[in-house]
Scaffold this motif. Structure first.
Motif, PDB file in Angstrom:
ATOM      1  N   SER A   5       1.048  -1.190   0.145  1.00 23.39           N
ATOM      2  CA  SER A   5      -0.248  -0.130   0.204  1.00 23.39           C
ATOM      3  C   SER A   5       0.799   1.140  -0.048  1.00 23.39           C
ATOM      4  O   SER A   5       1.969   1.075   0.368  1.00 23.39           O
ATOM      5  N   ARG A   8       2.124   5.505   4.428  1.00 21.78           N
ATOM      6  CA  ARG A   8       1.323   6.385   5.239  1.00 21.78           C
ATOM      7  C   ARG A   8       2.204   7.069   6.098  1.00 21.78           C
ATOM      8  O   ARG A   8       3.163   6.640   6.897  1.00 21.78           O
ATOM      9  N   THR A  10       3.757   9.043   9.272  1.00 21.26           N
ATOM     10  CA  THR A  10       3.481   8.687  10.787  1.00 21.26           C
ATOM     11  C   THR A  10       2.744   9.837  11.437  1.00 21.26           C
ATOM     12  O   THR A  10       2.534  11.185  10.797  1.00 21.26           O
ATOM     13  N   PRO A  33       3.654   3.497  10.930  1.00 16.96           N
ATOM     14  CA  PRO A  33       2.359   3.063  10.590  1.00 16.96           C
ATOM     15  C   PRO A  33       2.270   1.843   9.953  1.00 16.96           C
ATOM     16  O   PRO A  33       3.283   1.387   9.181  1.00 16.96           O
ATOM     17  N   THR A  35       0.868  -0.872   6.984  1.00 15.56           N
ATOM     18  CA  THR A  35       0.174  -0.654   5.701  1.00 15.56           C
ATOM     19  C   THR A  35      -0.952  -1.593   5.274  1.00 15.56           C
ATOM     20  O   THR A  35      -1.395  -1.596   4.348  1.00 15.56           O
ATOM     21  N   ASN A  40      -9.219   2.684   7.663  1.00 15.67           N
ATOM     22  CA  ASN A  40      -8.685   3.130   8.803  1.00 15.67           C
ATOM     23  C   ASN A  40      -7.026   3.328   8.776  1.00 15.67           C
ATOM     24  O   ASN A  40      -6.578   2.482   7.831  1.00 15.67           O
ATOM     25  N   HIS A  41      -6.416   3.908   9.731  1.00 15.07           N
ATOM     26  CA  HIS A  41      -5.031   3.900   9.876  1.00 15.07           C
ATOM     27  C   HIS A  41      -4.708   3.425  11.410  1.00 15.07           C
ATOM     28  O   HIS A  41      -5.162   3.647  12.005  1.00 15.07           O
ATOM     29  N   TYR A  43      -1.166   2.228  13.777  1.00 19.50           N
ATOM     30  CA  TYR A  43       0.201   2.511  14.025  1.00 19.50           C
ATOM     31  C   TYR A  43       0.861   1.594  15.152  1.00 19.50           C
ATOM     32  O   TYR A  43       0.101   1.522  16.215  1.00 19.50           O
ATOM     33  N   LYS A  55      -5.236   3.274  17.013  1.00 17.74           N
ATOM     34  CA  LYS A  55      -5.669   3.288  15.988  1.00 17.74           C
ATOM     35  C   LYS A  55      -6.613   4.428  15.707  1.00 17.74           C
ATOM     36  O   LYS A  55      -7.182   4.937  16.505  1.00 17.74           O
ATOM     37  N   HIS A  56      -6.475   4.991  14.342  1.00 15.89           N
ATOM     38  CA  HIS A  56      -7.202   6.331  14.256  1.00 15.89           C
ATOM     39  C   HIS A  56      -8.354   5.692  13.275  1.00 15.89           C
ATOM     40  O   HIS A  56      -8.318   5.329  12.071  1.00 15.89           O
ATOM     41  N   LEU A  58     -11.300   6.571  10.999  1.00 16.03           N
ATOM     42  CA  LEU A  58     -11.313   7.442   9.900  1.00 16.03           C
ATOM     43  C   LEU A  58     -12.608   7.796   9.756  1.00 16.03           C
ATOM     44  O   LEU A  58     -13.294   9.037   9.382  1.00 16.03           O
TER      45      LEU A  58
END
Length: 348
Positions: A5, A8, A10, A33, A35, A40-41, A43, A55-56, A58
């Motif tokens: 991917s 992303r 950081t 990050p 991949t 969602n994102h 880390y 976890k972010h 989104l």
């Protein structure tokens, strides 16, 4: 090889420090990050007190905190029942969702594990996988409050007329391209093939009476959302990514999951392993063969009418799912040709 991917970025150190300030998790040392996954994102976070998964969410703006909290309470309760989940940590005020800069975050303990697809699982391990999902479905009914469940949206099956219109739109995208790629050639072939299949099988569109029993489900059960031990026995250590927790036909989740875990590169399904998986799922969940049969038929029809990978590619210029398209598009044809054998594998 699965394509990587796009990298992303950081999180800025000040954002990490502010987020960790809500917890007793130490000071940030590194933030990597991750991949894998399409939504969602996430880390991998190292601090002076240990390792964590940040976890972010989104789609988790502050107005959507309530569903996240319900999700977190459910996973915590599942963990108490002994199921392999990694619920988020509570901050100093007991909250599991932290809002920073208008964005929602959750901090989880880091779980060391690896993903395994169906090719890496034996029949005995496939049996345990089906039992695990069945136990999850049963347990969710116990741990989520008995208050009225959210009313599911109407689930009318896709109509061939609508699908033919989508096929025409996608073919127009392909034929307007000045330079065609191998992906374009395969996409056009599959779209024309699918149009012919729809004309032949339009009379098999599921009706409302075929909707299986609904219940609380994980919502996105597939290999990238299940971690196995890295050493020792092949056992799951964590079911992750509960963002789609909701009320849906339970048996359909079992069928969809099997079609992802046990999809072969040529587009066929490993029916022997599915048979072991499905028998364990039925025993653990209490689902009847008729319930699985209805789910198999609805998921087949769903796949016959679904083009989300091509929509991403041509309408959104998003190529993250391109590597999945050859096998997934071949599955529809294979499944149609082997429908009795697929049904028997799931229903016994």
């Amino acid at each position: 090889m699965k394509p990587l991917s796009p990298p992303r970025p950081t999180l800025p150190h000040r954002t990490l420090a502010a987020l960790l300030g809500h917890y007793r998790a130490g000071e940030p040392l590194s933030c990597e990050p991750l991949t894998e996954g399409l939504l969602n994102h996430g880390y991998r976070l190292a601090t002076t007190r240990g390792r964590y998964f940040l976890k972010h969410h989104l789609d988790g703006d502050p107005g959507a905190i309530a569903p996240l909290v319900r999700q977190h309470r459910a996973t915590a309760a599942l963990a108490e029942l002994g199921l392999p989940v990694a619920p988020p940590l509570a901050d100093r005020r007991g909250r599991t969702v932290v809002v920073h800069g208008g964005r929602c975050y959750a901090l989880h303990p880091w779980v060391e594990g690896q993903h395994r697809d169906g090719a890496q699982l034996s029949r005995a391990e496939s049996h345990r996988l089906g039992a695990l999902l069945g136990h999850v479905h049963r347990a969710l009914e116990q741990v989520i409050e008995r208050s009225p469940r959210p009313a599911p949206e109407p689930r009318a099956a896709a109509t061939p007329v609508e699908t033919h219109a989508v096929i025409d739109q996608l073919l127009a995208h392909i034929r307007a391209r000045q330079r065609r790629t191998g992906f374009d050639e395969l996409a056009e072939h599959r779209l024309l093939e699918r149009r012919a299949l729809l004309r032949t099988h339009a009379h098999l569109r599921p009706g409302p009476a075929e909707v299986p029993t609904e219940g609380w489900v994980h919502g996105d059960f597939h290999p990238l959302n299940l971690l196995y031990r890295t050493e020792g026995p092949v056992e799951p250590v964590a079911i992750v990514d509960w963002d789609r927790l909701g009320v849906q036909p339970r048996a359909e989740e079992a069928v969809r999951a099997a079609c992802i875990f046990y999809l072969r590169p040529d587009g066929g399904l490993a029916l022997g392993k599915i048979r072991a998986y499905a028998s364990a799922y039925r025993a653990a969940s209490g689902a009847s063969p008729d319930e699985l049969a209805a789910a198999v038929h609805r998921v087949w029809w769903e796949r016959l009418n679904d083009f989300w990978m091509l929509r991403w590619h041509y309408q959104r210029a998003d190529h993250r799912a391109d590597h999945q398209f050859p096998a997934a598009s071949a599955l529809v044809v294979w499944w149609t040709r082997h429908a009795p054998a697929v049904r028997e594998a799931f229903c016994g």
